[in-house]
Design a protein around this motif. Structure first.
Motif, mmCIF file in Angstrom:
data_model
loop_
_atom_site.group_PDB
_atom_site.id
_atom_site.type_symbol
_atom_site.label_atom_id
_atom_site.label_comp_id
_atom_site.label_asym_id
_atom_site.label_seq_id
_atom_site.Cartn_x
_atom_site.Cartn_y
_atom_site.Cartn_z
ATOM 1 N N UNK A 1 -1.704 -0.950 10.702
ATOM 2 C CA UNK A 1 -2.015 0.184 9.854
ATOM 3 C C UNK A 1 -3.169 0.961 10.452
ATOM 4 N N UNK A 2 -2.987 2.246 10.684
ATOM 5 C CA UNK A 2 -4.020 3.093 11.269
ATOM 6 C C UNK A 2 -4.943 3.616 10.178
ATOM 7 N N UNK A 3 -6.232 3.382 10.337
ATOM 8 C CA UNK A 3 -7.197 3.835 9.336
ATOM 9 C C UNK A 3 -7.201 5.356 9.236
ATOM 10 N N UNK A 4 -7.208 6.056 10.389
ATOM 11 C CA UNK A 4 -7.283 7.518 10.382
ATOM 12 C C UNK A 4 -5.990 8.137 9.846
ATOM 13 N N UNK A 5 -4.830 7.651 10.312
ATOM 14 C CA UNK A 5 -3.565 8.224 9.830
ATOM 15 C C UNK A 5 -3.339 7.912 8.357
ATOM 16 N N UNK A 6 -3.744 6.723 7.920
ATOM 17 C CA UNK A 6 -3.597 6.387 6.506
ATOM 18 C C UNK A 6 -4.436 7.317 5.636
ATOM 19 N N UNK B 1 0.843 -1.193 0.000
ATOM 20 C CA UNK B 1 0.000 0.000 0.000
ATOM 21 C C UNK B 1 0.879 1.243 0.000
ATOM 22 N N UNK B 2 0.605 2.161 -0.903
ATOM 23 C CA UNK B 2 1.408 3.388 -0.992
ATOM 24 C C UNK B 2 1.028 4.396 0.076
ATOM 25 N N UNK B 3 -0.116 4.212 0.748
ATOM 26 C CA UNK B 3 -0.586 5.219 1.708
ATOM 27 C C UNK B 3 -0.759 4.670 3.121
ATOM 28 N N UNK B 4 -0.427 3.411 3.338
ATOM 29 C CA UNK B 4 -0.607 2.818 4.663
ATOM 30 C C UNK B 4 0.339 3.454 5.678
ATOM 31 N N UNK C 1 -11.146 7.845 19.332
ATOM 32 C CA UNK C 1 -11.954 6.620 19.316
ATOM 33 C C UNK C 1 -13.428 6.924 19.075
ATOM 34 N N UNK C 2 -13.891 8.116 19.445
ATOM 35 C CA UNK C 2 -15.277 8.467 19.126
ATOM 36 C C UNK C 2 -15.495 8.489 17.620
ATOM 37 N N UNK C 3 -14.430 8.808 16.888
ATOM 38 C CA UNK C 3 -14.532 8.790 15.435
ATOM 39 C C UNK C 3 -14.733 7.399 14.868
ATOM 40 N N UNK C 4 -14.463 6.369 15.675
ATOM 41 C CA UNK C 4 -14.654 4.990 15.216
ATOM 42 C C UNK C 4 -16.054 4.465 15.543
ATOM 43 N N UNK C 5 -16.863 5.266 16.226
ATOM 44 C CA UNK C 5 -18.222 4.826 16.569
ATOM 45 C C UNK C 5 -19.154 5.070 15.385
ATOM 46 N N UNK C 6 -18.901 4.387 14.317
ATOM 47 C CA UNK C 6 -19.695 4.528 13.095
ATOM 48 C C UNK C 6 -20.853 3.531 13.133
ATOM 49 N N UNK C 7 -22.071 4.049 13.107
ATOM 50 C CA UNK C 7 -23.249 3.179 13.179
ATOM 51 C C UNK C 7 -23.836 2.887 11.797
ATOM 52 N N UNK C 8 -23.115 3.264 10.741
ATOM 53 C CA UNK C 8 -23.635 3.034 9.393
ATOM 54 C C UNK C 8 -23.865 1.547 9.132
ATOM 55 N N UNK D 1 -6.484 -7.605 9.835
ATOM 56 C CA UNK D 1 -7.841 -7.235 9.448
ATOM 57 C C UNK D 1 -8.016 -5.721 9.424
ATOM 58 N N UNK D 2 -7.560 -5.047 10.486
ATOM 59 C CA UNK D 2 -7.694 -3.591 10.562
ATOM 60 C C UNK D 2 -6.881 -2.935 9.452
ATOM 61 N N UNK D 3 -5.669 -3.399 9.269
ATOM 62 C CA UNK D 3 -4.795 -2.819 8.255
ATOM 63 C C UNK D 3 -5.380 -2.962 6.857
ATOM 64 N N UNK D 4 -5.880 -4.157 6.533
ATOM 65 C CA UNK D 4 -6.401 -4.396 5.198
ATOM 66 C C UNK D 4 -7.679 -3.601 4.942
ATOM 67 N N UNK D 5 -8.518 -3.451 5.963
ATOM 68 C CA UNK D 5 -9.777 -2.735 5.754
ATOM 69 C C UNK D 5 -9.527 -1.295 5.346
ATOM 70 N N UNK D 6 -8.569 -0.638 6.007
ATOM 71 C CA UNK D 6 -8.262 0.738 5.643
ATOM 72 C C UNK D 6 -7.491 0.846 4.339
ATOM 73 N N UNK D 7 -6.506 -0.030 4.159
ATOM 74 C CA UNK D 7 -5.661 0.037 2.963
ATOM 75 C C UNK D 7 -6.454 -0.251 1.697
ATOM 76 N N UNK D 8 -7.395 -1.193 1.772
ATOM 77 C CA UNK D 8 -8.183 -1.525 0.586
ATOM 78 C C UNK D 8 -9.056 -0.357 0.162
ATOM 79 N N UNK D 9 -9.623 0.353 1.146
ATOM 80 C CA UNK D 9 -10.468 1.506 0.835
ATOM 81 C C UNK D 9 -9.677 2.560 0.071
ATOM 82 N N UNK D 10 -8.459 2.845 0.533
ATOM 83 C CA UNK D 10 -7.635 3.849 -0.127
ATOM 84 C C UNK D 10 -7.093 3.341 -1.456
#
Length: 548
Positions: free
Chosen positions: A300-305, A62-65, A353-360, A257-266
């Motif tokens: 891999x941090x989703x927010x920092x990535x 990943x170029x942005x991870x 961590x409040x930013x991770x409380x996504x109820x979508x 799992x966390x790393x791949x979820x964010x990296x795949x989105x980007x």
């Protein structure tokens, strides 16, 4: 690394430099804060932010991870080590590095064995439930530091500073980017400026400590932060390898799992292709590097990535620049870091961590599939009630349980012919003709030991609901496999129907399934025929008496 260096162009450098600087500014408060969540000295968070991203740049795709400390992994680290040592003790620090080493070795082994597909066994709703539960646990755990005392007691100076920091950070999260855009900043610049608000708030609060004499008033700070780079070493406790193995497996799984979820989105935004097995190797190397430099498990941090992406990162060079800047921060005088007030760091953690409380995902699952919604809520409740490790186990069990439950109750449709065509559809959804004495059933799942009983029961129910049936046609167009148990069940059904004067016919059998059936005795004993299509079965077996 050889791949992205080979394709590197000079035009990519400005974006990598700007992204590296921005992420480094984020990493200082975040790394220290997440180290506190893990029960470690704040400087350990910076140690874990230098070598890991550099090693990921060697192997990751990943170029942005952005690899480093992350809230959920820090919480899992604290949960795993709490029964083994006192937080902050030398043994605790040693075990944190040992846990990172084991997690890294697990990831490396999975990458070398090419088993990156394991991430598919954790459904998105369960992952969302785990994130929600963990976020609440982290936020609640920071309340004593935010308020300067354990509830219901409150240390007034600490509470004022903590709540003021919290309010500023929440305002910056919701209002700063629109304000900067109205002031004429470009949208990308405005978004990055809003992301840097925690650094500004931390610097401002740190400046207030000596100015207002907050330490004398009882406000706790991070204390002395040792200057200098971490040195390579491997401290380990021989008595704790076995105790750390299970949590290392769970943490390694979550890291990937966390790393791949964010990296795949980007990656989708840039039409990049990620290689899961190389990602496993990159993350494994990062965790081994963290262990060797006195760190703890990283991911891999989703927010920092996302910030790295928005700041213009074009390659893994941005992560190398971030690591270099953090190393310089430790080489430079670190006296100011000792004045960072813990209430402000607690506020940055809570807002993050409040930013991770996504109820979508919860709302979507509730409308689309209540089973998935129940799994999400149960996983979140499991984390809150039983702890992080138990929550992971609950999530995996629920993912697999939901899969087995669905597979054990396959959808079976009674088919009829659409008038004037050769198309056959579910008579409950379409206006379709049926023929007297002919019952056509389509099984919409593979047949295996877990659903043979349910399939047989449904077939018997439909035969009972259609008296006078002389021919039963099983349409197998949606059946991708038939295991040995299901094969015996079909043979027994064939024998039973023969004694009742009902022919069993098979239609639209897939090639791979037919290849397997040819090696069995079922086709030779079949009390009926094989048909290439449902229409051919209808034409031969219907009596001509069409029922509406």
């Amino acid at each position: 690394m050889l791949h992205w260096l080979r394709h590197y162009r000079r035009a990519m450098l400005p974006g990598d430099i700007s992204a590296g600087i921005v992420v480094a500014m984020m990493m200082i408060p975040q790394g220290m804060a997440y180290a506190l969540v893990a029960g470690l000295p704040p400087v350990v968070g910076i140690y874990a932010s230098i070598v890991p991203p550099a090693l990921y740049a060697l192997f990751g795709t990943s170029s942005t991870q952005s690899v480093g400390p992350m809230a959920i992994i820090s919480l899992m680290t604290a949960s795993s080590l709490a029964p083994l040592a006192a937080a902050g003790s030398p043994l605790y620090t040693t075990l944190a590095a040992q846990l990172a080493l084991l997690s890294g070795l697990v990831l490396l082994a999975c990458g070398l064995l090419r088993i990156g597909f394991i991430a598919n066994f954790f459904s998105r709703p369960v992952m969302s439930g785990f994130t929600i539960g963990s976020s609440i646990v982290i936020a609640l755990g920071q309340l004593p530091a935010l308020l300067g005392a354990r509830l219901p007691a409150v240390h007034l100076p600490s509470a004022v500073l903590g709540l003021a920091s919290l309010s500023l950070l929440l305002l910056a999260r919701s209002r700063l980017a629109p304000l900067l855009r109205r002031l004429g900043f470009k949208p990308v610049t405005a978004d990055i400026g809003a992301k840097l608000a925690p650094m500004v708030v931390v610097l401002g609060a740190t400046a207030l400590v000596p100015v207002l004499g907050l330490e004398a008033l009882g406000v706790h700070t991070t204390g002395r932060v040792p200057a200098g780079l971490p040195f390579l070493h491997l401290a380990a406790s021989n008595a704790h390898w076995q105790a750390l193995l299970q949590p290392a497996l769970l943490i390694g799984f979550m890291v990937f799992l966390i790393s791949m979820s964010g990296a795949q989105t980007l990656a989708l935004k840039r039409a990049e292709k990620l290689h899961s097995n190389y990602e496993l190797i990159g993350l494994g190397a990062a965790n081994v590097g963290s262990a060797l430099t006195g760190g703890f498990p990283v991911t891999g941090s989703i927010s920092r990535s996302a910030v790295n992406f928005a700041a213009g990162a074009n390659s893994q060079l941005a992560s190398l620049i971030t690591a270099g800047l953090l190393a310089l921060a430790l080489v430079a005088p670190t006296g100011w870091l000792a004045l960072l007030p813990l209430p402000t760091l607690a506020a940055t953690i809570i807002v993050a961590v409040l930013g991770m409380l996504d109820t979508t995902t919860l709302r979507t699952a509730w409308r689309y599939d209540r089973v998935d919604a129940a799994a999400l809520l149960a996983t979140a409740a499991g984390v809150l009630a039983l702890g992080v490790e138990a929550g992971v186990v609950v999530g995996v069990a629920l993912s697999m349980g939901a899969l087995i439950w669905r597979a054990s109750r396959p959808h079976i449709a009674v088919l009829g012919r659409i008038p004037g065509t050769e198309h056959f559809r579910n008579i409950e959804r379409y206006t379709a003709d049926t023929a007297a004495g002919l019952l056509i059933l389509r099984v919409d799942a593979q047949l295996f030991f877990g659903n043979t009983e349910a399939v047989n029961e449904r077939i018997e129910d439909e035969i009972a609901a259609h008296p006078g049936t002389r021919h039963l046609v099983l349409v197998l167009s949606a059946v991708n496999a038939i295991d040995t148990s299901a094969l015996f069940a079909l043979a027994e059904l064939n024998a039973t129907l023969r004694t009742r004067g009902i022919g069993l016919h098979l239609a639209e059998v897939k090639g791979p399934v037919m290849d397997r059936l040819k090696h069995s005795e079922l086709l030779g004993a079949l009390n009926g025929k094989l048909f290439l299509s449902t229409a051919m079965a209808w034409n031969e077996l219907s009596s001509g008496e069409v029922m509406q």
